[in-house]
Design a protein around this motif. Structure first.
Motif, PDB file in Angstrom:
ATOM      1  N   VAL A   1       0.850  -1.130   0.035  1.00 58.64           N
ATOM      2  CA  VAL A   1      -0.036   0.109  -0.062  1.00 58.64           C
ATOM      3  C   VAL A   1       0.812   1.177   0.101  1.00 58.64           C
ATOM      4  O   VAL A   1       1.944   1.365   0.900  1.00 58.64           O
ATOM      5  CB  VAL A   1      -1.161  -0.056   1.147  1.00 58.64           C
ATOM      6  N   PRO A   2       0.556   2.184  -1.011  1.00 64.67           N
ATOM      7  CA  PRO A   2       1.485   3.350  -0.995  1.00 64.67           C
ATOM      8  C   PRO A   2       1.321   4.175   0.309  1.00 64.67           C
ATOM      9  O   PRO A   2       0.370   4.239   0.901  1.00 64.67           O
ATOM     10  CB  PRO A   2       1.048   4.253  -2.111  1.00 64.67           C
ATOM     11  N   GLY A   3       2.626   5.010   0.582  1.00 64.91           N
ATOM     12  CA  GLY A   3       2.556   5.895   1.749  1.00 64.91           C
ATOM     13  C   GLY A   3       2.955   4.841   2.994  1.00 64.91           C
ATOM     14  O   GLY A   3       3.204   3.929   3.291  1.00 64.91           O
ATOM     15  N   THR A   4       2.863   5.814   4.043  1.00 65.38           N
ATOM     16  CA  THR A   4       3.096   5.507   5.635  1.00 65.38           C
ATOM     17  C   THR A   4       2.071   5.909   6.447  1.00 65.38           C
ATOM     18  O   THR A   4       1.413   7.075   6.185  1.00 65.38           O
ATOM     19  CB  THR A   4       4.323   5.843   5.917  1.00 65.38           C
ATOM     20  N   ALA A   5       1.497   5.130   7.374  1.00 71.82           N
ATOM     21  CA  ALA A   5       0.546   5.755   8.251  1.00 71.82           C
ATOM     22  C   ALA A   5       0.893   6.864   9.068  1.00 71.82           C
ATOM     23  O   ALA A   5       2.099   6.511   9.843  1.00 71.82           O
ATOM     24  CB  ALA A   5       0.048   4.353   9.216  1.00 71.82           C
ATOM     25  N   GLU A   6       0.176   7.856   9.153  1.00 70.51           N
ATOM     26  CA  GLU A   6       0.683   8.961   9.772  1.00 70.51           C
ATOM     27  C   GLU A   6      -0.624   9.448  10.605  1.00 70.51           C
ATOM     28  O   GLU A   6      -1.777   9.286   9.879  1.00 70.51           O
ATOM     29  CB  GLU A   6       1.064  10.123   8.948  1.00 70.51           C
ATOM     30  N   SER A   7      -0.265  10.132  11.584  1.00 65.61           N
ATOM     31  CA  SER A   7      -1.389  10.797  12.387  1.00 65.61           C
ATOM     32  C   SER A   7      -2.427  11.409  11.627  1.00 65.61           C
ATOM     33  O   SER A   7      -1.955  12.373  10.869  1.00 65.61           O
ATOM     34  CB  SER A   7      -0.852  11.804  13.563  1.00 65.61           C
TER      35      SER A   7
ATOM     36  N   ALA B   1      -1.198  -1.568  -6.619  1.00 68.60           N
ATOM     37  CA  ALA B   1      -1.849  -0.690  -5.951  1.00 68.60           C
ATOM     38  C   ALA B   1      -1.181   0.865  -6.180  1.00 68.60           C
ATOM     39  O   ALA B   1      -0.012   0.954  -6.573  1.00 68.60           O
ATOM     40  CB  ALA B   1      -1.486  -0.885  -4.345  1.00 68.60           C
ATOM     41  N   ILE B   2      -2.133   1.696  -6.283  1.00 70.24           N
ATOM     42  CA  ILE B   2      -1.892   3.001  -6.714  1.00 70.24           C
ATOM     43  C   ILE B   2      -2.449   3.922  -5.711  1.00 70.24           C
ATOM     44  O   ILE B   2      -3.249   3.656  -4.763  1.00 70.24           O
ATOM     45  CB  ILE B   2      -2.356   3.307  -7.992  1.00 70.24           C
ATOM     46  N   SER B   3      -2.015   5.148  -5.669  1.00 71.28           N
ATOM     47  CA  SER B   3      -2.366   6.337  -5.072  1.00 71.28           C
ATOM     48  C   SER B   3      -2.181   7.755  -5.827  1.00 71.28           C
ATOM     49  O   SER B   3      -1.167   7.806  -6.339  1.00 71.28           O
ATOM     50  CB  SER B   3      -1.888   6.375  -3.548  1.00 71.28           C
ATOM     51  N   PHE B   4      -3.010   8.666  -5.612  1.00 72.54           N
ATOM     52  CA  PHE B   4      -2.901   9.960  -6.091  1.00 72.54           C
ATOM     53  C   PHE B   4      -3.478  11.038  -5.104  1.00 72.54           C
ATOM     54  O   PHE B   4      -4.435  10.606  -4.529  1.00 72.54           O
ATOM     55  CB  PHE B   4      -3.302  10.007  -7.573  1.00 72.54           C
ATOM     56  N   GLY B   5      -2.905  12.155  -5.255  1.00 71.44           N
ATOM     57  CA  GLY B   5      -3.294  13.343  -4.494  1.00 71.44           C
ATOM     58  C   GLY B   5      -3.655  14.454  -5.191  1.00 71.44           C
ATOM     59  O   GLY B   5      -3.690  14.328  -6.644  1.00 71.44           O
ATOM     60  N   PRO B   6      -4.008  15.742  -4.605  1.00 68.72           N
ATOM     61  CA  PRO B   6      -4.333  16.685  -5.534  1.00 68.72           C
ATOM     62  C   PRO B   6      -3.133  17.160  -6.392  1.00 68.72           C
ATOM     63  O   PRO B   6      -3.597  17.645  -7.556  1.00 68.72           O
ATOM     64  CB  PRO B   6      -4.523  17.829  -4.534  1.00 68.72           C
ATOM     65  N   GLY B   7      -2.118  17.065  -6.255  1.00 72.31           N
ATOM     66  CA  GLY B   7      -0.909  17.646  -7.262  1.00 72.31           C
ATOM     67  C   GLY B   7      -0.989  16.529  -8.552  1.00 72.31           C
ATOM     68  O   GLY B   7      -0.579  17.306  -9.392  1.00 72.31           O
ATOM     69  N   SER B   8      -1.080  15.440  -8.317  1.00 75.87           N
ATOM     70  CA  SER B   8      -1.404  14.720  -9.508  1.00 75.87           C
ATOM     71  C   SER B   8      -2.505  14.949 -10.425  1.00 75.87           C
ATOM     72  O   SER B   8      -2.566  14.722 -11.705  1.00 75.87           O
ATOM     73  CB  SER B   8      -1.456  13.185  -8.986  1.00 75.87           C
ATOM     74  N   LEU B   9      -3.310  15.616  -9.758  1.00 74.99           N
ATOM     75  CA  LEU B   9      -4.563  15.875 -10.469  1.00 74.99           C
ATOM     76  C   LEU B   9      -4.651  17.308 -11.024  1.00 74.99           C
ATOM     77  O   LEU B   9      -5.836  17.804 -11.571  1.00 74.99           O
ATOM     78  CB  LEU B   9      -5.885  15.479  -9.493  1.00 74.99           C
ATOM     79  N   GLY B  10      -3.487  17.947 -10.938  1.00 76.01           N
ATOM     80  CA  GLY B  10      -3.569  19.262 -11.204  1.00 76.01           C
ATOM     81  C   GLY B  10      -4.495  20.356 -10.294  1.00 76.01           C
ATOM     82  O   GLY B  10      -4.556  21.435 -10.732  1.00 76.01           O
ATOM     83  N   MET B  11      -4.688  19.849  -9.037  1.00 74.48           N
ATOM     84  CA  MET B  11      -5.287  20.777  -8.109  1.00 74.48           C
ATOM     85  C   MET B  11      -4.277  21.238  -7.069  1.00 74.48           C
ATOM     86  O   MET B  11      -3.238  20.964  -7.088  1.00 74.48           O
ATOM     87  CB  MET B  11      -6.299  19.947  -7.248  1.00 74.48           C
ATOM     88  N   SER B  12      -4.784  22.177  -6.321  1.00 77.27           N
ATOM     89  CA  SER B  12      -3.905  22.872  -5.246  1.00 77.27           C
ATOM     90  C   SER B  12      -3.392  21.959  -4.325  1.00 77.27           C
ATOM     91  O   SER B  12      -4.088  20.901  -3.873  1.00 77.27           O
ATOM     92  CB  SER B  12      -4.717  23.942  -4.568  1.00 77.27           C
TER      93      SER B  12
END
Length: 476
Positions: free
Chosen positions: A396-402, A452-463
């Motif tokens: 799973v991409p990333g690391t568990a964070e608070s 498995a994949i993940s994406f956030g706002p940056g990959s979508l061209g959002m702020s």
């Protein structure tokens, strides 16, 4: 496709206590095969809310991200991003609108392309602060574009119109209908959509008429065929106004209107979901209780099986994180059940259940979040073969964070067209609090982290700096 003549439809509306507004012209195209295939390419698509996205400098205006399915699944590049400032979308992005706070879909105008329904609970309607609004965005060969508002027929009767939305064929005419709820006891059913005029008919489902006890706030709406009669039924999640009991009111749909069946007291009133867990052809209801109710500390889910007479009133099972076979432990405040979705992840013919627990502590990391997948079987929901996933799970991409809140939303749907539902997960606190979307594939052995994949706002061209909360909700 069976059609109603103008005279027949008008008579049916009056018999059911409906209000005929105008009759739509017959529609020649067959409805879309999938209620979430917006571009008609045969693959299901995913809609994810980012309801606090700033738009044009206006905070909490809201946005919805649509990623289109394919043989390779979804990606951040094949997308449509919708706001109320998008050309063709009714209204204007304003501070606090929270466009995308609720989502549903279906081919409302029966043109062969699924349409997306978006609720904006903070929309001001003239002088009515937070009156709420609902927008239909039309599907088409190139994806989603253009839209039509669905007016609130009773602005003064409630606030947050569009707080809950669902689509189903409630009258058996083979045309999807739209149910909309808000903070009051009234639920509005909108029917016979066209692109030019929106719904041609609508009627009110007043929950207190059937039970003597109104439901206070339609917090969640779900649709499915619980009694196997070919007509969808409605599950209304909220609280009985007179008793304050939380749970789900069940209404059976038919050509002559809704019939109240029962109230399932759950101890938690946020949501329920519908799907066929035991493969018998009847949809089942799963409801969530968030804990501290005598059933569990951290939350539980209960399965109620469908039958020819509607949903059975005693749960087939209740499962929490202390149930043998379920990963983790029943801990106070986990919110096991904050998000639910049913579909068949391994292709065995039984619907499986994805359960979010967005407050789960991972090691010493608080509110990191977890998703558990429970299997369906011939007997119904079972803890046997349960799987769990966090951002610390290998693959799973990333690391568990608070405060990541992995599992704020979940969606099981076959995005690759291989006959096995894939798991999509929202983590609306990722990168504090931009949010992110995760995708895990279904397989014969269950959900897998391979590819498995993940994406956030940056990959979508959002702020990447705004308070977006991407992944707070998903199409349900």
């Amino acid at each position: 496709m069976r059609r109603k003549t103008a005279a027949t439809l008008t008579a049916a509306l009056l018999t059911a206590g409906l209000t005929p507004l105008a009759l739509a012209a017959p529609v020649s195209a067959a409805p879309a095969e999938y209620a979430d295939d917006f571009n008609g390419d045969g693959y299901r698509d995913l809609a994810t809310a980012a309801p606090y996205t700033p738009v044009g400098g206006k905070t909490d205006a809201g946005a919805v991200v649509v990623t289109y399915g394919s043989a390779n699944g979804i990606s951040a590049t094949h997308r449509t991003i919708l706001t109320q400032d998008t050309a063709g979308i009714p209204g204007t992005a304003e501070q606090g609108d929270r466009f995308g706070k609720s989502l549903t879909s279906g081919d409302l105008n029966a043109d062969g392309y699924a349409d997306l329904v978006i609720g904006s609970v903070g929309e001001d309607i003239r002088s009515d602060v937070d009156g709420g609004s609902v927008t239909v965005v039309w599907g088409g060969k190139s994806g989603l574009s253009g839209g039509k508002g669905v007016p609130d027929p009773a602005v003064s009767a409630h606030d947050e119109y569009g707080m809950s939305v669902t689509v189903g064929d409630f009258d058996g005419d083979r045309r999807p209908d739209l149910a909309v709820g808000g903070t009051g006891s009234d639920i509005w059913i909108h029917e016979s959509f066209t692109k030019t005029s929106g719904p041609a008919a609508r009627h009110e489902l007043a929950t207190g008429l059937q039970t003597g006890n109104s439901i206070y706030g339609a917090q969640d709406l779900s649709a499915g065929d619980l009694d196997g009669d070919g007509t969808d039924d409605l599950v209304v999640t909220g609280s009985e106004a007179s008793t304050y009991d939380d749970g789900n009111m069940i209404y059976l749909g038919s050509a002559s209107g809704f019939t109240y069946q029962t109230f399932l007291r759950s101890g938690g009133w946020e949501l329920a979901t519908v799907g066929d867990l035991n493969g018998d052809g009847y949809d089942d209801v799963v409801s969530a209780a968030y804990g501290g109710d005598g059933k569990s500390l951290g939350g539980s889910v209960s399965a109620y099986l469908g039958s020819a007479n509607g949903v059975r009133t005693q749960p087939q099972t209740t499962i929490d994180q202390d149930t043998p076979g379920v990963p983790g432990a029943d801990e106070e405040g986990d919110w096991f059940g904050n998000a639910l979705s049913i579909a068949d992840v391994n292709g065995d013919g039984y619907g499986d259940l994805a359960v979010g627990a967005l407050h789960e502590t991972i090691g010493t990391t608080k509110i990191a979040g977890m998703v558990t997948v429970l299997r369906g079987s011939a007997a119904g929901l079972t803890a046997t073969g349960a799987q769990s996933f966090t951002q610390n799970t290998a693959g799973v991409p990333g690391t568990a964070e608070s405060a990541d809140r992995f599992g704020a939303s979940v969606r099981l749907s076959d995005l690759t067209g291989d006959g096995k539902a894939d798991l999509s997960v929202g983590a609306d606190g990722e990168n504090h609090p931009s949010g992110a979307v995760f995708g895990l594939r279904g397989s014969a052995s269950g959900v897998t982290t391979k590819n498995a994949i993940s994406f956030g706002p940056g990959s979508l061209g959002m702020s990447t700096t705004g308070y977006l909360r991407l992944g707070q909700d998903m199409l349900g």
